[in-house]
Scaffold this active site. Structure first.
Site, PDB file in Angstrom:
ATOM      1  N   GLY A 179      11.600  16.968 -29.338  1.00 55.38           N
ATOM      2  CA  GLY A 179      11.338  16.472 -30.678  1.00 55.38           C
ATOM      3  C   GLY A 179      12.546  15.898 -31.381  1.00 55.38           C
ATOM      4  N   LYS A 544      16.393  -9.617 -56.825  1.00 55.09           N
ATOM      5  CA  LYS A 544      16.288  -8.674 -57.949  1.00 55.09           C
ATOM      6  C   LYS A 544      17.052  -7.415 -57.589  1.00 55.09           C
ATOM      7  CE  LYS A 544      13.076  -6.689 -61.260  1.00 55.09           C
ATOM      8  NZ  LYS A 544      13.960  -5.574 -61.497  1.00 55.09           N
TER       9      LYS A 544
END
Length: 850
Positions: A179, A544
């Site tokens: 994992g 932006k």
């Protein structure tokens, strides 16, 4: 140490080690030998040791290789060299001495004993031998049958979003087994939780392992509820098929996790290897082997380096800290942390070049002023019934009170009725001081304030040593004052008359700054389709930037003043941006520039979340402490005045040329280029760069100060919404009872659409928009509860708040505006999955709309 093949004796960090059976194959599938593993450990030590140092290590050994039997070892054992550092832990049924892997020699010795895996806890042993609070949170993402690394990577991305909303910055590690591990560094301010989760620690106290475990467990449950098809938080194997278990339990103080960079005892010499987030997007993601990890370290260094920040700042019981704690005993005995918003101390203070002072105006039973000097780790305090004297011929009474914690120097707020010192506290003046004398009966200082100048003051004890009058002092303004300093007006009954005779001072930080009435021009929100219809010959496109809008006033002499969109003076908040004075040449001053103050993340992108750590700070000490953690820069995109000439009537294209001519960009000052793209390409580019959005500006547009215009249009990629806060729900303690000192969630509303404009316009009613419980730090939750409690009301300002949301809610005046990110709107006008971004102190409720 080169790769080894035979038996040999080596010297490592001055320690002689006999290494044997170096040709023994430990990984039959690859033929990897013990000598090669020792070579790996010696080479990886510079990046591995910082993550295992001072952490009691549990070892997993494979004396006959990974194809044979392995065993765990906790006790150091009789064959442990005398120079290996140990730490004793008493368990329920035994006492074990654990190895502390504090140097390369110890790491190599462990490899010689066929130790392949090192497992360590999330806490460390302090220099004095005490067990420190946990300094990191870990999530173990473990795939069940039918799931793999790709599924773990997806869950990791979801977890990252939640952890980032809590103020944490998780880092991924492929575990070397099946994992992925996620690590996030903790500090003493211990981030908030993804829902209304208990935090048992007292305010200001370090988090315990139980605290962190509770947060990790709640985070796992939250993700399981949001993504039930892929996430499970229960350890039962029967529930894990095709899913990823978020193992939260490894934050338990008695549990351990495979250490970063440790080899694994699997069929191949895989390693618990730090990875980048970009790698987790690779569909062919796999575990890495020892040589691959060495190659990566040589090129990239330690990808987990951010995990180490702050580890060496953990509190330990030094004599200085214990002395400060003892001096605050009287202060704490008079106050209940559950009933007053006052700070209780305990946070480590950053070293200051000069000690601080503060004068607080205290409207208690009787108005007085509290004069406090930082000394020996506390604020030594006197109450001044008539304030600071301004006439050397008139002394004022000073009554010494209990020492206060250093954090009190930034405190402003209301002490509740019935509590010690009940009343309103505001900061009248603050700054640093030069110490001339400090004795038990006399103190002489020169205090220096940006707001009120410098003055020389003396405190003289007049009472005897008995209990009745030991605290009686006089405060005296000396005849000799700092040369070249203007006279300072002290607080007290005479201050109004003195102020009336004096010229108006420059606005203090945090106050409204007139600035000739100038306010920034505002863009109108638009959708991507609207931008796509714009003619690029008539419109220009800019990125932006996600930050705080400011107008920068650069005076003829180069002094800089920053004024926010709401008209607040922010100069003291962002002192590094005085660099703007050097960015504009003398011939172009005075000037007024329009831009955005931003804080960049590790990827160089603006982070509004990071910028919040610099917001609303004006006191020099607080600003400097925050500045060491988070730096800011300014991105300029317009100019209103240059060389004293007013340019607001000029078209945008002409102003842009002037901006590029008068500003010399530098490390902190930038003039981002106009995009040489059409709207479609600009939107794609902004999204690829993971920026906030795009602003379109009509090339012929004039600058309209303080007005929102359709000559400027803005498009955001992530939906966000400004909201009015109408109430809050307390956090719930472990007993299930609400904790009124911390906010678990905020209740939100948005004004209805306008029905007319002008002075006769009908006030807009508020419509309930849902609640937000994620995106807060623990400190913010307590500050919010204190702040909203001060403006509490009996009824909600919005109608039709659903019963489940109103249950246990506390309502407040609808005067504060915040901003949330969200995933859209539900059919009943509720925000979907909102995440708190921060307060919008530059907005008022009437400014916002859906």
């Amino acid at each position: 140490m080169d790769a080894l093949s035979g038996d040999t004796t080596v010297t490592v960090d001055g320690r002689r080690l006999r290494l044997s059976n170096l040709g023994k194959v430990l990984y039959p599938a690859t033929g990897t030998t013990k000598g090669e593993i020792l070579h790996y450990l010696a080479q990886v030590a510079p990046v591995m040791l910082p993550h295992v140092t001072r952490r009691p290590a549990t070892r997993k050994r494979w004396p006959d290789g990974t194809g044979e039997q392995a065993f765990f070892q906790k006790n150091a054992g009789p064959d442990t060299p005398s120079w290996v550092a140990l730490h004793r832990i008493r368990h329920k049924t035994s006492v074990n001495e654990y190895v502390l892997v504090d140097d390369v020699a110890t790491l190599v010795w462990l490899g010689q004993t066929a130790t392949l895996e090192l497992h360590t806890p999330q806490w460390r042993v302090g220099r004095t031998g005490i067990e420190l609070p946990p300094d990191r949170l870990v999530l173990d993402l473990d795939p069940g049958p039918g799931a793999g690394l790709a599924e773990c990577a997806q869950v990791a991305r979801w977890a990252r979003e939640v952890l980032a909303g809590m103020g944490l910055d998780p880092l991924p590690v492929t575990s070397g087994s099946q994992g992925i591990h996620l690590y996030a560094a903790l500090d003493r301010r211990y981030a908030g939780t993804p829902a209304e989760t208990p935090s048992p620690s007292a305010p200001g106290a370090p988090p315990t392992s139980a605290d962190v475990t509770a947060v990790a467990h709640e985070l796992a449950r939250h993700l399981e509820a949001e993504h039930p098809d892929l996430v499970v938080s229960d350890m039962k194997k029967s529930l894990r098929a095709g899913k990823v278990l978020i193992d939260w339990s490894q934050n338990n103080g008695a549990k351990t996790t495979i250490a970063p960079y440790s080899p694994r005892g699997r069929e191949r010499p895989w390693v618990a290897a730090p990875r980048t987030w970009a790698e987790l997007d690779d569909p062919d993601l796999r575990q890495l082997e020892v040589q691959e990890v060495l190659d990566r370290v040589a090129g990239d260094g330690d990808l987990l380096a951010p995990l180490l920040r702050g580890h060496h700042d953990a509190l330990e019981p030094t004599a200085e800290r214990m002395a400060a704690w003892s001096r605050l005993a009287e202060y704490r005995a008079k106050r209940d942390p559950g009933r007053t918003p006052e700070p209780f101390g305990g946070s480590p203070a950053a070293p200051a070049a000069s000690p601080s002072y503060v004068i607080q105006e205290h409207h208690a039973t009787r108005l007085h002023w509290d004069f406090r000097l930082e000394h020996d780790g506390v604020l030594v305090s006197w109450a001044l019934p008539r304030g600071e004297p301004t006439d050397p011929g008139r002394n004022h009474l000073a009554i010494q009170t209990e020492d206060h914690p250093l954090e009190y120097g930034a405190f402003e707020g209301t002490i509740p009725r019935g509590e010690y010192g009940a009343g309103e506290v505001t900061i009248w003046d603050s700054g640093t001081y030069d110490l001339e004398k400090w004795r038990d009966d006399e103190v002489i200082v020169v205090v220096r304030s940006a707001r009120r100048g410098a003055r020389r003051l003396a405190l003289i004890r007049t009472g005897g040593r008995g209990a009745g009058d030991a605290n009686q002092w006089l405060i005296h303004r000396t005849k000799a004052q700092p040369s070249g300093e203007p006279p300072a007006t002290g607080p007290g009954p005479a201050r109004e008359a003195a102020a009336a005779a004096a010229p108006d001072p420059a606005p203090a930080s945090g106050t409204h700054a007139g600035a000739g009435g100038l306010r920034p021009m505002l863009a109108t929100p638009a959708g991507p389709r609207e931008l796509l219809r714009l003619d690029p010959d008539e419109w220009a496109f800019e990125m932006k930037w996600d930050g705080f809008r400011v107008l920068a006033h650069v005076a003829a002499g180069g002094d800089v003043r920053l004024v926010s969109r709401a008209g607040l003076d922010m100069t003291a908040t962002f002192p590094e941006l005085r660099a703007l004075g050097d960015a504009v040449g003398p011939e172009d001053r005075p000037a007024v520039l329009d831009g955005e103050v931003v804080a960049l993340d590790s990827d160089g992108r603006p982070s509004f979340r990071r910028l919040q750590q610099r917001a609303n700070l004006y006191k020099g000490r607080d600003v400097e402490r925050a500045r060491r953690r988070v730096g800011v820069e300014v991105f300029l995109f317009d100019v209103l005045r240059a060389g004293g000439a007013d340019l607001t009537g000029e078209p945008w294209s002409a102003r842009r040329e002037v901006l590029e001519r008068v500003v010399s960009p530098g490390t902190l000052v930038h003039v981002p280029p106009v995009l040489e793209l059409d709207a479609a390409a600009a939107l794609v580019s902004s999204r690829d760069l993971r920026l906030e959005g795009v602003v379109a500006k009509r090339r012929r547009s004039r600058y309209a100060p303080g007005r929102r215009s359709r000559e400027w249009l803005k498009v955001k990629h992530v939906e966000s919404q400004e909201v009015v806060v109408i109430g809050w729900r307390p956090m719930h303690a472990g007993t299930g009872r609400p904790d009124p000192s911390a906010a678990g969630a905020l209740l939100l509303a948005v004004p209805e659409a306008r029905s007319g404009d002008g002075p006769d316009a009908v006030p807009r009613p508020l419509r309930f928009a849902g609640r937000v419980g994620t995106g807060f730090t623990e400190k913010e939750r307590r500050e919010i509860a204190r702040r909203l409690d001060q403006i509490g009301v009996r009824e909600p300002a919005a109608a039709e708040v659903p019963g489940p949301d109103a249950r246990a809610a506390r309502w407040c005046e609808p005067i504060l505006v915040g901003e949330v990110d969200h995933a859209g709107w539900t059919a009943d006008h509720r925000l979907r999955h909102p995440v708190w971004r921060g307060w919008r102190r530059d907005r008022s409720p009437d400014d916002i709309s859906r």
